[in-house]
Design an enzyme around this catalytic site. Structure first.
Site, PDB file in Angstrom:
ATOM      1  N   ARG A 285       0.606  -1.152  -0.064  1.00 15.71           N
ATOM      2  CA  ARG A 285       0.045  -0.005   0.060  1.00 15.71           C
ATOM      3  C   ARG A 285       0.810   1.265  -0.156  1.00 15.71           C
ATOM      4  NH1 ARG A 285      -1.820   3.975   0.097  1.00 15.71           N
ATOM      5  NH2 ARG A 285      -3.783   4.831   0.758  1.00 15.71           N
ATOM      6  N   LYS A 286       2.183   1.000   0.199  1.00 16.46           N
ATOM      7  CA  LYS A 286       2.916   2.434   0.465  1.00 16.46           C
ATOM      8  C   LYS A 286       2.393   3.577   1.119  1.00 16.46           C
ATOM      9  CE  LYS A 286       6.076   1.014  -3.177  1.00 16.46           C
ATOM     10  NZ  LYS A 286       5.196   0.019  -4.050  1.00 16.46           N
ATOM     11  N   PHE A 287       2.091   3.356   2.552  1.00 14.15           N
ATOM     12  CA  PHE A 287       1.425   4.418   3.214  1.00 14.15           C
ATOM     13  C   PHE A 287       2.530   5.601   3.345  1.00 14.15           C
ATOM     14  CE2 PHE A 287      -1.086   0.646   4.879  1.00 14.15           C
ATOM     15  CZ  PHE A 287      -2.290   1.350   4.660  1.00 14.15           C
TER      16      PHE A 287
END
Ligand code: S5P
Length: 459
Positions: A285-287
């Site tokens: 998700r690469k927050f």
């Protein structure tokens, strides 16, 4: 000047203070060192330069440098005494590419000795060394006036640096005590404080992470280092490919928002596959937002990632609060921090990467490792050496052959990735666009495991 006189003089000018001071971290410290004013006392400045020059007289170096600002005048005097040319790194960030970060004349391939006044975490010395190295110079030695660190020499050694320090905290306390400047009570208070800081640091970096352990075990029991990146846009293709490849993978990486036909059943089916074929689930998700926002993105919306993904990816660019936002009150979940991306021209420089490792080490209970890409095994090994003990290195941008795609994705081979120390390889199009995904997944798995197995046997 003697060391004793130097310390007494520092005490006299207020550069070494005792009382109660609030540190950057919020902790209250019973002592405080700040050598900045030292430069305004000629006798102190020349005295310390003489002591340092004597201390490094057997070191091998071509240039001398000081970390601005306090150590720079000291290095200037040492340059005069030792007759070694002075160079240094500009303090302001380079605004545009043409400006050389090194000030002074130098030849590539030569060795720089870097001087600093105090060392605590080693951060600014390493940062300075990395900047010199980027310009083709060599750095292996540091020299500092006061070492108030917690056994920094060991940490630096791991990264390829030797450090000489003139005076340690204990010696300062001894000298000041002998001269009636501090009391035994103050000394035990200071020692107490230092010991407790050490204990706290130790505890934080040794936090048990159940998911890190689980992934490590699964790599071994499934004999696979392969993480499949199943980046397709519909459920049918997704499960068709998974049917063929699941037995070869240790973990499945998803980009859930790529699917056109996502529904709740998708998740229950995915969970069944994970159980049946014994793999972990990793939502890429690469927050990258503030803690409060990522918390909602993680648990809410239509995907409810928290409910089904063992791991997620996180960009530490937002600072460590992002990890607290994601994982406060969450159990049995962990993350990988993006430390060095595979896309050409990405902005993650060495300093950024190092800071990511520092945050990750501090939060080892919820950070299982790092996403790191290297274009060669040497590049990757350098990254691997900096990864805190116990945490993993996952490498994307892997194919059977090297190359790049149209948007700058860079590919390194399975062999380079594994020899460079990757614990897992992340492979997407190399498998999902292959004519025979099943045979290809098997091939990636076999090639990676062959190298990993040997490494594990020999360690
Ligand atoms: O730096 C990175 C980090 C990641 S997680 N570079 C990457 O390529 N990735 C992901 O790995 C990317 O989002 C994609 O899902 C996968 C690589 O896919 P491939 O098709 O290029 O192998």
């Amino acid at each position: 000047m003697t060391k004793e006189l130097f310390i007494l003089k520092l005490h006299e000018i207020g550069a070494v203070k005792f009382g109660e001071f609030t540190l950057k971290s919020g902790l209250k410290s019973p002592f405080y060192f700040d050598l900045r004013d030292m430069i305004s006392y000629p006798e102190l400045l020349t005295g310390i330069a003489g002591l340092l020059a004597e201390d490094i007289k057997n070191s091998d170096f071509d240039y001398v440098s000081g970390v601005p600002y306090t150590a720079l005048p000291v290095a200037t005097l040492i340059s005069d005494i030792t007759n070694k040319p002075l160079i240094y790194i500009r303090k302001e960030e380079k605004a545009y590419g043409t400006k050389n970060p090194v000030i002074g004349k130098f030849e590539k391939g030569k060795k720089v000795l870097i001087i600093d006044d105090l060392i605590t975490t080693g951060e600014s010395l390493i940062e300075t060394a990395e900047k010199f190295k980027n310009e083709g110079l060599k750095v292996t030695d540091f020299s500092v006036i006061i070492d108030r660190s917690n056994n920094i020499a060991k940490k630096l050694e791991k990264q390829g640096y030797n450090i000489r320090s003139l005076i340690g905290l204990n010696e300062i306390l001894k000298i000041l005590k002998a001269n009636g400047k501090i009391s035994s009570g103050q000394i035990s208070e200071i020692k107490n404080f230092v010991n407790n800081i050490n204990k706290k640091e130790k505890k934080e970096s040794n936090i048990e992470n159940r998911l890190t352990k689980l992934l490590k075990e699964k790599i071994k029991t499934k004999k696979s280092n392969l993480v499949l990146s199943l980046d397709v846009d519909n459920r049918k293709d997704f499960f068709d490919i998974l049917d063929k490849t699941a037995k070869h993978i240790v973990m499945l990486k998803t980009h859930i928002d790529i699917l056109n036909d996502f529904n709740a059943e998708f998740i229950s089916k995915l969970k069944k596959y994970a159980k049946k074929y014994d793999f972990l689930i990793f939502e890429d998700r690469k927050f990258a937002d503030i803690g409060n926002t990522v918390r909602k993105q993680y648990s809410g919306g239509i995907y409810k990632i928290k409910d089904w993904a063992h791991f997620v990816t996180v960009h530490a660019v937002a600072g460590e609060g992002i990890l607290r936002g994601l994982f406060n009150d969450v159990e049995n979940r962990s993350s990988f921090l993006l430390a060095k991306m595979s896309s050409k021209g990405n902005l993650m420089n060495e300093t950024y990467t190092r800071k990511v490792f520092e945050i990750g080490e501090k939060y080892a209970g919820i950070v299982s490792g790092y996403i790191c890409h290297g274009n060669s095994k040497e590049e990757l090994q350098k990254l691997k050496n900096k990864i805190p003990n116990g945490q993993l290195m996952l490498m994307p941008g892997v194919k059977l052959q090297t190359g790049t795609d149209a948007t700058g994705q860079q590919y390194t081979t399975v062999e380079e990735a594994m020899q460079g120390g990757a614990d897992c390889i992340i492979v997407g199009r190399g498998i999902i666009e292959a004519e025979n995904p099943e045979a290809t997944a098997k091939e990636y798995r076999k090639r990676a495991w062959k190298i990993y197995e040997k490494k594990v046997e020999s360690s």
